[in-house]
Design a protein around this motif. Structure first.
Motif, mmCIF file in Angstrom:
data_model
loop_
_atom_site.group_PDB
_atom_site.id
_atom_site.type_symbol
_atom_site.label_atom_id
_atom_site.label_comp_id
_atom_site.label_asym_id
_atom_site.label_seq_id
_atom_site.Cartn_x
_atom_site.Cartn_y
_atom_site.Cartn_z
ATOM 1 N N ALA A 109 33.052 38.000 41.748
ATOM 2 C CA ALA A 109 32.694 36.589 41.571
ATOM 3 C C ALA A 109 32.803 36.140 40.117
ATOM 4 O O ALA A 109 32.716 34.944 39.833
ATOM 5 N N GLY A 110 32.967 37.088 39.187
ATOM 6 C CA GLY A 110 33.051 36.746 37.769
ATOM 7 C C GLY A 110 31.756 36.201 37.219
ATOM 8 O O GLY A 110 31.756 35.327 36.342
ATOM 9 N N MET A 111 30.641 36.750 37.694
ATOM 10 C CA MET A 111 29.319 36.233 37.319
ATOM 11 C C MET A 111 28.464 37.329 36.697
ATOM 12 O O MET A 111 28.564 38.499 37.098
ATOM 13 N N PRO A 112 27.602 36.985 35.728
ATOM 14 C CA PRO A 112 26.624 37.967 35.239
ATOM 15 C C PRO A 112 25.553 38.193 36.297
ATOM 16 O O PRO A 112 25.294 37.327 37.133
ATOM 17 N N TRP A 113 24.894 39.363 36.251
ATOM 18 C CA TRP A 113 23.903 39.621 37.289
ATOM 19 C C TRP A 113 22.620 40.250 36.763
ATOM 20 O O TRP A 113 21.779 40.709 37.526
ATOM 21 N N ASP A 114 22.435 40.230 35.430
ATOM 22 C CA ASP A 114 21.185 40.769 34.902
ATOM 23 C C ASP A 114 19.984 39.893 35.259
ATOM 24 O O ASP A 114 18.839 40.334 35.195
ATOM 25 N N ASP A 115 20.242 38.635 35.659
ATOM 26 C CA ASP A 115 19.153 37.740 36.033
ATOM 27 C C ASP A 115 19.018 37.591 37.543
ATOM 28 O O ASP A 115 18.308 36.705 38.032
ATOM 29 N N HIS A 160 19.885 23.821 50.398
ATOM 30 C CA HIS A 160 21.290 23.954 50.015
ATOM 31 C C HIS A 160 21.472 25.114 49.045
ATOM 32 O O HIS A 160 20.777 25.206 48.036
ATOM 33 N N ARG A 161 22.397 26.001 49.354
ATOM 34 C CA ARG A 161 22.759 27.106 48.478
ATOM 35 C C ARG A 161 24.270 27.343 48.565
ATOM 36 O O ARG A 161 24.918 26.929 49.532
ATOM 37 N N THR A 162 24.812 28.027 47.571
ATOM 38 C CA THR A 162 26.206 28.461 47.595
ATOM 39 C C THR A 162 26.238 29.952 47.902
ATOM 40 O O THR A 162 25.535 30.740 47.268
ATOM 41 N N PHE A 163 27.053 30.333 48.888
ATOM 42 C CA PHE A 163 27.183 31.728 49.306
ATOM 43 C C PHE A 163 28.513 32.284 48.812
ATOM 44 O O PHE A 163 29.562 31.674 49.021
ATOM 45 N N VAL A 164 28.456 33.446 48.181
ATOM 46 C CA VAL A 164 29.657 34.218 47.867
ATOM 47 C C VAL A 164 29.591 35.463 48.750
ATOM 48 O O VAL A 164 28.765 36.344 48.533
ATOM 49 N N ILE A 165 30.430 35.513 49.783
ATOM 50 C CA ILE A 165 30.372 36.582 50.785
ATOM 51 C C ILE A 165 31.468 37.593 50.496
ATOM 52 O O ILE A 165 32.667 37.252 50.500
ATOM 53 N N CYS A 166 31.070 38.824 50.222
ATOM 54 C CA CYS A 166 32.013 39.889 49.872
ATOM 55 C C CYS A 166 32.041 40.900 51.008
ATOM 56 O O CYS A 166 31.071 41.639 51.210
ATOM 57 N N GLU A 167 33.141 40.957 51.724
ATOM 58 C CA GLU A 167 33.265 41.827 52.898
ATOM 59 C C GLU A 167 34.087 43.065 52.570
ATOM 60 O O GLU A 167 35.123 42.977 51.925
ATOM 61 N N GLU A 168 33.591 44.211 53.039
ATOM 62 C CA GLU A 168 34.305 45.485 52.961
ATOM 63 C C GLU A 168 34.876 45.746 51.570
ATOM 64 O O GLU A 168 36.064 46.048 51.408
ATOM 65 N N LEU A 169 34.003 45.658 50.580
ATOM 66 C CA LEU A 169 34.428 45.856 49.189
ATOM 67 C C LEU A 169 35.013 47.251 49.000
ATOM 68 O O LEU A 169 34.524 48.236 49.531
ATOM 69 N N GLY A 170 36.090 47.309 48.219
ATOM 70 C CA GLY A 170 36.714 48.580 47.898
ATOM 71 C C GLY A 170 37.689 49.089 48.919
ATOM 72 O O GLY A 170 38.295 50.151 48.724
ATOM 73 N N THR A 171 37.858 48.349 50.021
ATOM 74 C CA THR A 171 38.804 48.766 51.054
ATOM 75 C C THR A 171 40.002 47.819 51.060
ATOM 76 O O THR A 171 40.011 46.777 50.410
ATOM 77 N N VAL A 172 41.016 48.177 51.843
ATOM 78 C CA VAL A 172 42.201 47.322 51.929
ATOM 79 C C VAL A 172 41.891 46.028 52.665
ATOM 80 O O VAL A 172 42.658 45.063 52.597
ATOM 81 N N ARG A 173 40.749 45.993 53.379
ATOM 82 C CA ARG A 173 40.346 44.787 54.118
ATOM 83 C C ARG A 173 39.367 43.926 53.328
ATOM 84 O O ARG A 173 38.759 43.017 53.869
ATOM 85 N N GLU A 174 39.226 44.217 52.034
ATOM 86 C CA GLU A 174 38.282 43.452 51.209
ATOM 87 C C GLU A 174 38.615 41.961 51.240
ATOM 88 O O GLU A 174 39.776 41.557 51.156
ATOM 89 N N ARG A 175 37.543 41.150 51.346
ATOM 90 C CA ARG A 175 37.715 39.694 51.338
ATOM 91 C C ARG A 175 36.503 39.053 50.681
ATOM 92 O O ARG A 175 35.368 39.434 50.959
#
Length: 407
Positions: A109-115, A160-175
């Protein structure tokens, strides 16, 4: 008998030399189906499809040879290491970590995550995960079947929120998909996935963070709680039942915490709603007065906390609200108390200006299965220049605990 197990994290990248060496010597390998298909897993090794980690640990403890457990990401971060280290298994654990799925998701997502807050969502903890999302600006959710992006979005309802959904990270089916919460429930999502939810309040300023997962929830220089009314509405004037002393007693009995949903009915200045949110709870503040709603929303902005403000008349407006954990009732009488008790929160606090009213409220709570305590609180504010009395407050405080939870 095996007394040592190597736990290897896998994030889709080539295994390290340490991981490859441990696998090449393994006579037993446990992991998910996609782990057991890795070419580095020896053909001669016994293979265990990892379901229950406790069951696998018992198999490993009884195995004669070298055991390896494969897991996604960093197995020490909400992973199998904690279970394998249980004293009853008697295993010595060596860990070869990989990048955690949460870190990978934020990288995508190109986001910091320490917070960011990080929560695990199972069907049994789904509601509490949603309450964390309600309360905090940035939350990473490690999902599970039945507690995925669609279920999170459905429970958020009108928030209201924004969702960043990361599916099957690290696999060829990553989305990786970015959607608003009102669109998320319309899709079917693959497991496993990590969801980053962004929305409540401003993001931490660059260079302003010093502790992971937390951010200051109050303006510079403001410390403590049960603050004077002037910190909330600017005038120092309070309505009935809004003195700082009563607010402190109410919050002490409610005990709002991260993962809770607090209803503040009759929010007035918004002081109690804001302070409950500063403890990490999600808060819905309700009032029929548009001025009170505006003051509460402004107080939440000032203290940089997430409070959902709902304008409406109790008890009718309560019917559409999500289930609360603890409730503060600022007015409305026995009818509101009964309506709240019907939703079965763990704790309810309210107050009365005279004994007759206190007895009526106490009877309504007790009649709905709550164990009730009542205290007469008196506070006297003094002018320290001459120690003369400035203001006096006398109120009956009622606190109720659901019968099945009462000591």
């Amino acid at each position: 008998m095996a007394d040592r197990v190597t736990v290897i994290g896998w994030d889709g990248s080539p295994l390290t030399s340490a991981a490859t060496a441990a696998l090449s010597a393994a006579t037993l390998v446990a992991g998910a189906a996609h782990h057991l298909e890795l070419p580095e897993v020896p053909e001669r090794a016994e293979r265990i499809r990892l379901g229950s980690v406790d069951l696998a640990a018992r198999r490993i403890a009884g195995h004669r040879g070298s055991a390896v457990v494969l897991a996604d990401g960093d197995p020490g971060f909400f992973g199998v290491v904690r279970t394998l280290r249980k004293p009853e298994h008697g295993l010595e654990v060596e860990v070869v970590p990989a990048v955690s799925s949460v870190a990978t998701a934020f990288a995508r997502a190109g986001m910091p995550w320490d917070d960011a807050q990080t929560v695990v969502a199972h069907p049994r903890t789904l509601r509490r995960a949603v309450n964390v999302i309600r309360a905090h600006h940035k939350v990473a959710v490690l999902t599970s079947p039945g507690a995925g992006p669609a279920e999170l979005a459905l429970l958020l309802e009108n928030v209201h929120r924004t969702f960043v959904i990361c599916e099957e990270l690290g696999t060829v089916r990553e989305r990786v998909t970015v959607l608003t919460s009102d669109k998320t429930a319309d899709h079917t999502w693959r497991d496993p996935n990590v969801v980053i939810v962004v929305g409540s309040g401003p993001e931490a300023a660059a260079g302003g963070a010093w502790i992971a997962g937390r951010r200051p929830a109050n303006p510079e220089g403001v410390r403590g709680w049960a603050l004077p009314a002037a910190c909330y509405d600017g005038s120092g004037e309070t309505g009935e039942g809004e003195s700082p002393g009563l607010r402190a007693a109410q919050l002490a009995r409610l005990g709002p915490r991260t993962g809770d949903l607090v209803w503040d009915i009759g929010c007035g200045s918004g002081a109690l709603a804001v302070e409950a949110a500063r403890f990490g709870a999600a808060v819905i503040a309700v009032d029929k007065d548009p001025g009170a709603c505006a003051r509460t929303a402004e107080a939440a902005r000032t203290f940089q906390v997430g409070v959902q403000v709902v304008r409406g008349v109790a008890p009718h407006v309560l019917e559409s609200l999500p289930e609360p954990d603890v409730v503060r009732i600022g007015g409305g009488g026995a009818a509101v108390v009964t309506a709240v008790a019907d939703r079965r929160p763990e704790r309810i606090v309210t107050h009365a200006s005279n004994r007759d009213e206190a007895e009526a409220l106490g009877a309504a709570l007790a009649g709905n299965g709550y164990t009730v305590e009542c205290a007469l609180l008196q506070s006297v504010e003094l002018d320290t220049s001459d120690w003369a009395e400035r203001e006096r407050s006398v109120v009956f405080l009622l606190s109720a605990v659901r019968g099945d939870l009462a000591p």
